[in-house]
Design an enzyme around this catalytic site. Structure first.
Site, PDB file in Angstrom:
ATOM      1  N   HIS A 125     -96.258 -60.281  99.470  1.00 28.97           N
ATOM      2  CA  HIS A 125     -96.921 -61.550  99.269  1.00 28.97           C
ATOM      3  C   HIS A 125     -95.730 -62.574  99.159  1.00 28.97           C
ATOM      4  O   HIS A 125     -94.426 -62.156  98.987  1.00 28.97           O
ATOM      5  CB  HIS A 125     -97.569 -61.528  97.772  1.00 28.97           C
ATOM      6  CG  HIS A 125     -96.509 -60.929  96.775  1.00 28.97           C
ATOM      7  ND1 HIS A 125     -96.410 -59.393  96.419  1.00 28.97           N
ATOM      8  CD2 HIS A 125     -95.899 -61.578  95.699  1.00 28.97           C
ATOM      9  CE1 HIS A 125     -95.867 -59.355  95.341  1.00 28.97           C
ATOM     10  NE2 HIS A 125     -95.441 -60.390  95.013  1.00 28.97           N
ATOM     11  N   HIS A 163     -94.555 -66.024  97.301  1.00 26.31           N
ATOM     12  CA  HIS A 163     -94.938 -67.147  96.468  1.00 26.31           C
ATOM     13  C   HIS A 163     -94.333 -68.370  97.087  1.00 26.31           C
ATOM     14  O   HIS A 163     -93.402 -68.418  97.730  1.00 26.31           O
ATOM     15  CB  HIS A 163     -93.689 -67.107  95.354  1.00 26.31           C
ATOM     16  CG  HIS A 163     -94.087 -65.493  94.633  1.00 26.31           C
ATOM     17  ND1 HIS A 163     -94.426 -65.495  93.349  1.00 26.31           N
ATOM     18  CD2 HIS A 163     -93.432 -64.389  94.776  1.00 26.31           C
ATOM     19  CE1 HIS A 163     -94.526 -63.984  92.886  1.00 26.31           C
ATOM     20  NE2 HIS A 163     -93.813 -63.348  93.763  1.00 26.31           N
ATOM     21  N   ASN A 214     -90.413 -61.185  96.835  1.00 30.22           N
ATOM     22  CA  ASN A 214     -89.632 -60.142  96.218  1.00 30.22           C
ATOM     23  C   ASN A 214     -89.761 -58.733  96.710  1.00 30.22           C
ATOM     24  O   ASN A 214     -90.863 -58.133  96.846  1.00 30.22           O
ATOM     25  CB  ASN A 214     -89.839 -60.193  94.580  1.00 30.22           C
ATOM     26  CG  ASN A 214     -89.357 -61.364  93.977  1.00 30.22           C
ATOM     27  OD1 ASN A 214     -88.391 -62.004  94.162  1.00 30.22           O
ATOM     28  ND2 ASN A 214     -90.390 -61.643  92.994  1.00 30.22           N
ATOM     29  N   HIS A 219     -97.973 -55.190  97.322  1.00 30.25           N
ATOM     30  CA  HIS A 219     -98.761 -55.641  98.462  1.00 30.25           C
ATOM     31  C   HIS A 219     -98.032 -56.955  98.665  1.00 30.25           C
ATOM     32  O   HIS A 219     -97.941 -57.674  98.093  1.00 30.25           O
ATOM     33  CB  HIS A 219    -100.034 -55.688  98.000  1.00 30.25           C
ATOM     34  CG  HIS A 219    -101.022 -56.690  99.101  1.00 30.25           C
ATOM     35  ND1 HIS A 219    -102.354 -56.006  99.621  1.00 30.25           N
ATOM     36  CD2 HIS A 219    -100.804 -57.595  99.963  1.00 30.25           C
ATOM     37  CE1 HIS A 219    -102.714 -56.543 100.566  1.00 30.25           C
ATOM     38  NE2 HIS A 219    -102.025 -57.388 100.781  1.00 30.25           N
ATOM     39  N   HIS A 237    -103.082 -54.398 104.312  1.00 33.88           N
ATOM     40  CA  HIS A 237    -102.251 -54.068 103.186  1.00 33.88           C
ATOM     41  C   HIS A 237    -100.600 -53.418 103.850  1.00 33.88           C
ATOM     42  O   HIS A 237    -100.340 -52.828 104.757  1.00 33.88           O
ATOM     43  CB  HIS A 237    -102.528 -52.891 102.384  1.00 33.88           C
ATOM     44  CG  HIS A 237    -101.745 -52.534 101.320  1.00 33.88           C
ATOM     45  ND1 HIS A 237    -101.532 -52.844 100.292  1.00 33.88           N
ATOM     46  CD2 HIS A 237    -100.423 -51.683 101.676  1.00 33.88           C
ATOM     47  CE1 HIS A 237    -100.528 -52.402  99.298  1.00 33.88           C
ATOM     48  NE2 HIS A 237    -100.187 -51.549 100.358  1.00 33.88           N
ATOM     49  N   GLY A 290     -87.264 -57.204  91.258  1.00 31.56           N
ATOM     50  CA  GLY A 290     -88.551 -57.511  90.478  1.00 31.56           C
ATOM     51  C   GLY A 290     -89.901 -57.673  90.984  1.00 31.56           C
ATOM     52  O   GLY A 290     -91.091 -57.968  90.129  1.00 31.56           O
ATOM     53  N   THR A 312     -93.421 -56.686  91.747  1.00 29.55           N
ATOM     54  CA  THR A 312     -94.392 -55.688  90.607  1.00 29.55           C
ATOM     55  C   THR A 312     -95.613 -55.402  91.179  1.00 29.55           C
ATOM     56  O   THR A 312     -96.540 -54.639  90.835  1.00 29.55           O
ATOM     57  CB  THR A 312     -94.776 -56.731  89.308  1.00 29.55           C
ATOM     58  OG1 THR A 312     -95.367 -58.042  89.725  1.00 29.55           O
ATOM     59  CG2 THR A 312     -93.492 -57.022  88.496  1.00 29.55           C
ATOM     60  N   ASP A 335    -101.287 -68.132  91.278  1.00 30.78           N
ATOM     61  CA  ASP A 335    -100.771 -67.100  90.668  1.00 30.78           C
ATOM     62  C   ASP A 335    -101.211 -67.059  89.053  1.00 30.78           C
ATOM     63  O   ASP A 335    -101.158 -68.168  88.522  1.00 30.78           O
ATOM     64  CB  ASP A 335     -99.143 -67.206  90.443  1.00 30.78           C
ATOM     65  CG  ASP A 335     -98.467 -65.840  89.849  1.00 30.78           C
ATOM     66  OD1 ASP A 335     -97.685 -65.344  90.828  1.00 30.78           O
ATOM     67  OD2 ASP A 335     -98.570 -65.699  88.861  1.00 30.78           O
ATOM     68  N   CYS A 395    -105.236 -55.906  97.227  1.00 29.04           N
ATOM     69  CA  CYS A 395    -106.531 -55.389  97.906  1.00 29.04           C
ATOM     70  C   CYS A 395    -107.595 -55.763  97.322  1.00 29.04           C
ATOM     71  O   CYS A 395    -108.486 -56.064  97.854  1.00 29.04           O
ATOM     72  CB  CYS A 395    -106.290 -54.103  98.410  1.00 29.04           C
ATOM     73  SG  CYS A 395    -105.044 -53.882  99.760  1.00 29.04           S
TER      74      CYS A 395
HETATM   75  P1  5GP Z   1     -93.827 -59.865  92.374  1.00 29.14           P
HETATM   76  O1  5GP Z   1     -93.291 -60.003  90.693  1.00 29.14           O
HETATM   77  O2  5GP Z   1     -94.446 -58.739  92.768  1.00 29.14           O
HETATM   78  O3  5GP Z   1     -92.940 -60.806  93.156  1.00 29.14           O
HETATM   79  O4  5GP Z   1     -95.222 -61.151  92.293  1.00 29.14           O
HETATM   80  C1  5GP Z   1     -96.488 -60.538  91.531  1.00 29.14           C
HETATM   81  C2  5GP Z   1     -97.225 -61.758  91.033  1.00 29.14           C
HETATM   82  O5  5GP Z   1     -98.522 -61.591  90.872  1.00 29.14           O
HETATM   83  C3  5GP Z   1     -96.470 -62.339  89.782  1.00 29.14           C
HETATM   84  O6  5GP Z   1     -96.112 -63.641  89.774  1.00 29.14           O
HETATM   85  C4  5GP Z   1     -97.911 -62.356  88.921  1.00 29.14           C
HETATM   86  O7  5GP Z   1     -97.897 -63.183  87.866  1.00 29.14           O
HETATM   87  C5  5GP Z   1     -99.032 -62.205  89.911  1.00 29.14           C
HETATM   88  N1  5GP Z   1    -100.389 -61.691  89.425  1.00 29.14           N
HETATM   89  C6  5GP Z   1    -100.266 -60.404  88.892  1.00 29.14           C
HETATM   90  N2  5GP Z   1    -101.329 -59.859  88.579  1.00 29.14           N
HETATM   91  C7  5GP Z   1    -102.326 -60.963  89.109  1.00 29.14           C
HETATM   92  C8  5GP Z   1    -103.716 -61.269  89.206  1.00 29.14           C
HETATM   93  O8  5GP Z   1    -104.413 -60.299  88.714  1.00 29.14           O
HETATM   94  N3  5GP Z   1    -104.022 -62.133  89.664  1.00 29.14           N
HETATM   95  C9  5GP Z   1    -103.243 -63.428  90.012  1.00 29.14           C
HETATM   96  N4  5GP Z   1    -103.697 -64.402  90.335  1.00 29.14           N
HETATM   97  N5  5GP Z   1    -101.772 -63.240  90.028  1.00 29.14           N
HETATM   98  C10 5GP Z   1    -101.397 -62.061  89.624  1.00 29.14           C
HETATM   99 ZN    ZN Z   2    -102.956 -53.939  99.055  1.00 25.43          ZN
END
Ligand code: 5GP
Ligand code: ZN
Length: 112
Positions: free
Chosen positions: A98, A100, A85, A96, A45, A91, A93, A29, A6
Protein backbone atom coordinates in the site's frame (compact mmCIF):
# COMPACT_ATOMS: atom_id res chain seq x y z
CA UNK A 1 -6.04 -15.57 2.30
CA UNK A 2 -6.22 -13.93 5.69
CA UNK A 3 -5.34 -10.42 4.51
CA UNK A 4 -7.12 -7.33 5.84
CA UNK A 5 -6.76 -5.33 2.63
CA UNK A 6 -7.87 -8.25 0.43
CA UNK A 7 -11.00 -8.36 2.61
CA UNK A 8 -11.49 -4.61 2.10
CA UNK A 9 -11.17 -5.04 -1.69
CA UNK A 10 -13.70 -7.89 -1.54
CA UNK A 11 -16.10 -5.68 0.43
CA UNK A 12 -16.04 -8.03 3.42
CA UNK A 13 -14.73 -5.18 5.58
CA UNK A 14 -16.23 -1.71 4.96
CA UNK A 15 -14.02 1.15 3.84
CA UNK A 16 -14.37 4.74 2.66
CA UNK A 17 -13.57 4.35 -1.04
CA UNK A 18 -12.09 7.29 -2.90
CA UNK A 19 -11.10 5.57 -6.17
CA UNK A 20 -11.42 2.18 -7.86
CA UNK A 21 -10.59 0.69 -11.22
CA UNK A 22 -9.84 -2.82 -12.46
CA UNK A 23 -6.35 -2.84 -10.95
CA UNK A 24 -6.40 -0.46 -8.01
CA UNK A 25 -8.46 0.42 -4.93
CA UNK A 26 -8.02 3.55 -2.79
CA UNK A 27 -9.68 4.33 0.52
CA UNK A 28 -9.32 6.55 3.58
CA UNK A 29 -7.00 5.41 6.33
CA UNK A 30 -8.95 4.48 9.47
CA UNK A 31 -6.39 6.29 11.66
CA UNK A 32 -5.45 9.40 9.66
CA UNK A 33 -2.04 10.94 10.31
CA UNK A 34 -2.82 14.05 8.24
CA UNK A 35 -6.03 15.87 7.19
CA UNK A 36 -5.96 13.78 4.00
CA UNK A 37 -4.68 10.23 4.47
CA UNK A 38 -5.52 7.76 1.72
CA UNK A 39 -4.21 4.26 1.06
CA UNK A 40 -3.76 3.11 -2.53
CA UNK A 41 -3.48 -0.64 -3.04
CA UNK A 42 -3.26 -3.09 -5.92
CA UNK A 43 -6.23 -5.45 -6.14
CA UNK A 44 -3.83 -8.32 -6.68
CA UNK A 45 -2.16 -9.24 -3.40
CA UNK A 46 1.53 -8.29 -3.09
CA UNK A 47 3.06 -8.49 0.41
CA UNK A 48 5.15 -5.33 0.31
CA UNK A 49 7.63 -3.40 -1.84
CA UNK A 50 9.83 -6.50 -1.49
CA UNK A 51 7.20 -8.46 -3.43
CA UNK A 52 7.39 -6.26 -6.54
CA UNK A 53 8.82 -8.18 -9.51
CA UNK A 54 9.01 -7.78 -13.28
CA UNK A 55 5.84 -9.89 -13.44
CA UNK A 56 3.67 -7.58 -11.29
CA UNK A 57 5.34 -4.15 -11.41
CA UNK A 58 2.97 -2.76 -14.06
CA UNK A 59 0.39 -2.23 -11.34
CA UNK A 60 2.86 -0.09 -9.43
CA UNK A 61 3.30 2.16 -12.46
CA UNK A 62 -0.47 2.34 -12.71
CA UNK A 63 -0.76 3.26 -9.03
CA UNK A 64 1.62 6.16 -9.65
CA UNK A 65 -0.53 7.32 -12.56
CA UNK A 66 -3.61 7.22 -10.34
CA UNK A 67 -2.05 8.97 -7.33
CA UNK A 68 -1.90 12.45 -8.97
CA UNK A 69 -5.54 12.07 -10.03
CA UNK A 70 -6.55 11.28 -6.45
CA UNK A 71 -4.41 14.14 -5.12
CA UNK A 72 -6.05 16.58 -7.53
CA UNK A 73 -9.53 15.33 -6.62
CA UNK A 74 -8.65 15.80 -2.93
CA UNK A 75 -7.46 19.37 -3.51
CA UNK A 76 -3.84 18.68 -2.60
CA UNK A 77 -2.44 21.26 -5.01
CA UNK A 78 -0.02 22.53 -2.32
CA UNK A 79 1.64 19.12 -2.22
CA UNK A 80 1.51 15.75 -0.61
CA UNK A 81 3.70 12.83 0.42
CA UNK A 82 3.62 9.23 -0.84
CA UNK A 83 4.96 6.63 1.62
CA UNK A 84 5.24 2.86 1.54
CA UNK A 85 6.48 1.17 4.70
CA UNK A 86 8.34 -2.05 3.94
CA UNK A 87 8.93 -4.52 6.73
CA UNK A 88 9.40 -4.46 10.48
CA UNK A 89 11.86 -1.57 10.88
CA UNK A 90 9.63 0.67 8.76
CA UNK A 91 6.62 -0.18 10.91
CA UNK A 92 4.65 -2.02 8.22
CA UNK A 93 1.56 -3.40 9.94
CA UNK A 94 -0.53 -4.64 6.99
CA UNK A 95 1.31 -6.96 4.62
CA UNK A 96 -0.57 -6.05 1.45
CA UNK A 97 1.38 -3.48 -0.57
CA UNK A 98 0.00 0.00 0.00
CA UNK A 99 0.98 3.57 -0.68
CA UNK A 100 -0.03 6.23 1.82
CA UNK A 101 -1.04 9.61 0.36
CA UNK A 102 -0.62 12.23 3.08
CA UNK A 103 -1.52 15.87 2.71
CA UNK A 104 -3.71 18.77 3.68
CA UNK A 105 -1.11 20.35 5.96
CA UNK A 106 2.57 21.25 5.94
CA UNK A 107 4.14 17.87 6.66
CA UNK A 108 7.00 17.27 9.07
CA UNK A 109 9.94 15.08 8.14
CA UNK A 110 8.32 12.25 10.07
CA UNK A 111 6.06 10.04 7.95
CA UNK A 112 3.16 12.45 8.39
P1 5GP B 1 1.37 0.47 7.52
O1 5GP B 1 1.59 0.73 8.98
O2 5GP B 1 1.37 -1.01 7.22
O3 5GP B 1 2.29 1.25 6.61
O4 5GP B 1 -0.06 1.06 7.20
C1 5GP B 1 -1.24 0.37 7.46
C2 5GP B 1 -2.31 1.40 7.55
O5 5GP B 1 -3.56 0.75 7.49
C3 5GP B 1 -2.30 2.20 8.86
O6 5GP B 1 -2.12 3.58 8.57
C4 5GP B 1 -3.66 1.90 9.48
O7 5GP B 1 -4.25 3.02 10.11
C5 5GP B 1 -4.47 1.44 8.30
N1 5GP B 1 -5.51 0.49 8.63
C6 5GP B 1 -5.40 -0.62 9.41
N2 5GP B 1 -6.56 -1.28 9.48
C7 5GP B 1 -7.45 -0.57 8.70
C8 5GP B 1 -8.83 -0.76 8.39
O8 5GP B 1 -9.49 -1.72 8.80
N3 5GP B 1 -9.39 0.16 7.57
C9 5GP B 1 -8.69 1.24 7.08
N4 5GP B 1 -9.36 2.10 6.30
N5 5GP B 1 -7.39 1.44 7.37
C10 5GP B 1 -6.79 0.54 8.17
ZN1 ZN C 1 -3.99 -8.86 0.46
Amino acid sequence: MDCLFCKIIAGDIPSAKVYEDELVYAFRDINPQAPTHILVIPKAHIDSVNGITCDNSAVVAHIFEVIPQIAAAEGLEKGYRVVSNCGQDAGQTVFHLHFHILGGKELSLEMA
